[in-house]
Design a protein around this motif. Structure first.
Motif: not given
Length: 497
Positions: A28-38
């Motif tokens: 969950f953590m790494i998938l969230v980090d794929m889009s959280i920066v946008a």
């Protein structure tokens, strides 16, 4: 040729669901980090005095170092144990998150994000490989349903969480939030995830070098092509990447030692077709989020947080329906679920593009996004479960690595292709807009530019029409998965009937 699973499945843990929960924390953590920066990009640009190209690299560096090592990471799990590699990946990712939050320059942030990507690459294939080893074949569909819930929800929670943290605490906290999550994930993995049998593979160093260089050249060329206006050297770089990947495949076919990617994996029909399906899904989802968010914020006038809230119904439907679909998958033909899901997502994407006009009420936009949520539940977990069900246990890590690599490559190509189409349409419909959007100092003022009725309509039309490319690629995936065969609970296919 299909390799059957062992006739007697012996579980390595009496708490498989607890182990799955522990794995889902890191995933969950790494998938969230794929889009959280946008949604935090304008704040980062201002705080670190960066230009647009620097901000693009904050995402590109993560994407590159995530995609390239996936093949290697899957083999590392086979050799040293997926639990051990998973824990190392969590440590790398968590420490890199601290570095990201403390970064004082754009170059330092890019470097930290690159290390984050390496941690994510170590984590991702181990989750699928462990599910294959701790659940018997007849229960993997339900297990992958939980996995799919996490995947579907995480990719949508990212922008919403990023908006909330950036608005209230500052951009640094989109990275600091990973620290407690990573710590909890490490404790849960140490106590709940079992050690499984490893295989003493010889490491294919030539394959590692060829695949690493080839994927790096290919991904960089596609990702950065639009930035450099598709200059001649970009096309040369892409050609070099394709040539190196061709050499890699030739080497893998001829190597007498254990290959990094056993090409025998692709003799398994479902594995090959599922790779086509997940590539089309990665292409459409990653590429389509850019024009959608641009439309909601620049035409709809929404804040980053509010535009992310538009994705909540989609996330809820994916989360609720994925476990249900997972249980159904164990009893029905996989093509009925997967191909229907991909076709539904294609229809939803096309409908959303058609509805993206300045006069469209918000509630109408929720119709295709809800259909996306329902369709996602029929895609992520069912594809993963069907792809890996017939693979031999000794190649579970390699299979997971290949599967996730094709997903990431689809995401990279989709982002570049849909982004290029978006800018081309802008240049055609609004000749002055394309240049304005390319200047770093103007990007955050784009809502002021999008003011007149003609400009708003032209901008909305460009964003909407760019979604049609993602819909077309999804149709290809839907057609390919019509040819899936139905596996039985012992891991051998029954045939198409």
């Amino acid at each position: 040729m299909t390799v059957p699973a062992p006739p007697q499945f012996k579980s390595v843990t009496d708490r498989p669901w607890a182990a799955l929960l522990a794995l889902c924390v890191g995933f969950f953590m790494i998938l969230v980090d794929m889009s959280i920066v946008a949604v935090a990009q304008p704040e980062i640009m201002e705080a670190l005095h960066a230009g647009v190209n620097g901000i693009v690299w904050v995402s590109s560096a993560y994407l590159l170092t995530y995609a390239v090592p996936l093949l290697i990471a899957g083999r590392l799990g086979d050799k040293f144990g997926p639990k051990n590699v998973y824990q190392v990946g969590l440590v790398v990712f968590t420490l890199a998150s601290i570095w990201c939050g403390l970064a004082g320059s754009i170059g330092e942030l890019i470097a930290a994000r690159a290390v984050q990507g390496i941690g994510a690459a170590l984590i991702t294939p181990q989750t699928m490989a462990l599910v294959t080893r701790i659940f018997p074949p007849e229960r993997r569909g339900a297990a992958m349903g939980v996995w799919g819930t996490v995947a579907g929800v995480a990719t949508l929670v990212g922008p919403l969480l990023g908006g909330i943290l950036t608005d209230n605490l500052g951009w640094e906290w989109i990275f600091f939030i990973n620290v407690p999550v990573g710590a909890v994930g490490l404790v849960l993995a140490a106590t709940l995830v079992p050690q499984v049998e490893t295989h003493d593979h010889r490491f294919d160093w030539i394959g590692v070098i060829l695949s690493g260089l080839g994927l790096t050249a290919l991904v960089f060329g596609v990702q950065e092509g639009q930035t450099y206006h598709w200059a001649a050297w970009i096309w040369v770089l892409i050609a070099v990447g394709v040539a190196l990947m061709g050499l890699f495949l030739l080497w893998e076919a001829r190597t007498r030692t254990e290959a990094l990617v056993p090409l025998s994996l692709f003799r398994e029909r479902n594995f090959s077709l599922c790779n086509v399906g997940i590539t089309s899904m990665g292409f459409a989802v990653s590429g389509s989020m850019i024009p959608l968010m641009f439309f909601l914020q620049f035409v709809g006038g929404m804040s980053p947080t509010r535009s992310a809230l538009m994705m909540v119904p989609m996330a809820v439907l994916t989360g609720v329906c994925s476990p249900i679909v997972g249980r159904i998958l164990d009893r029905v033909h996989p093509r009925n679920i997967i191909s229907t899901g991909l076709a539904g997502y294609a229809i939803a994407t096309g409908l959303l593009g058609w509805l993206m006009t300045p006069s469209t009420p918000v509630w109408q936009l929720l119709i295709p996004t809800c259909l996306m949520g329902l369709s996602s539940a029929c895609i992520w977990a069912p594809l993963a479960a069907t792809a890996t069900r017939n693979l031999p246990w000794s190649d579970a890590g390699a299979g997971a690595g290949v599967y996730n690599t094709t997903r990431m490559i689809g995401s990279v190509v989709g982002t570049a292709a849909i982004g290029a189409l978006m800018m081309t349409l802008l240049a055609d419909k609004l000749p002055g807009m394309n240049a304005a959007a390319s200047e770093g100092s103007k990007v955050h003022r784009l809502p002021e530019v999008v003011f007149g009725v003609h400009v708003r309509e032209g901008f909305a039309s460009a964003m909407g029409q760019s979604l049609f490319l993602g819909a077309a690629v999804l149709v290809v995936g839907a057609i390919a998965t019509l040819f899936l065969v139905r596996p039985d609970h012992q891991g051998s296919p029954r045939g198409a009937a």
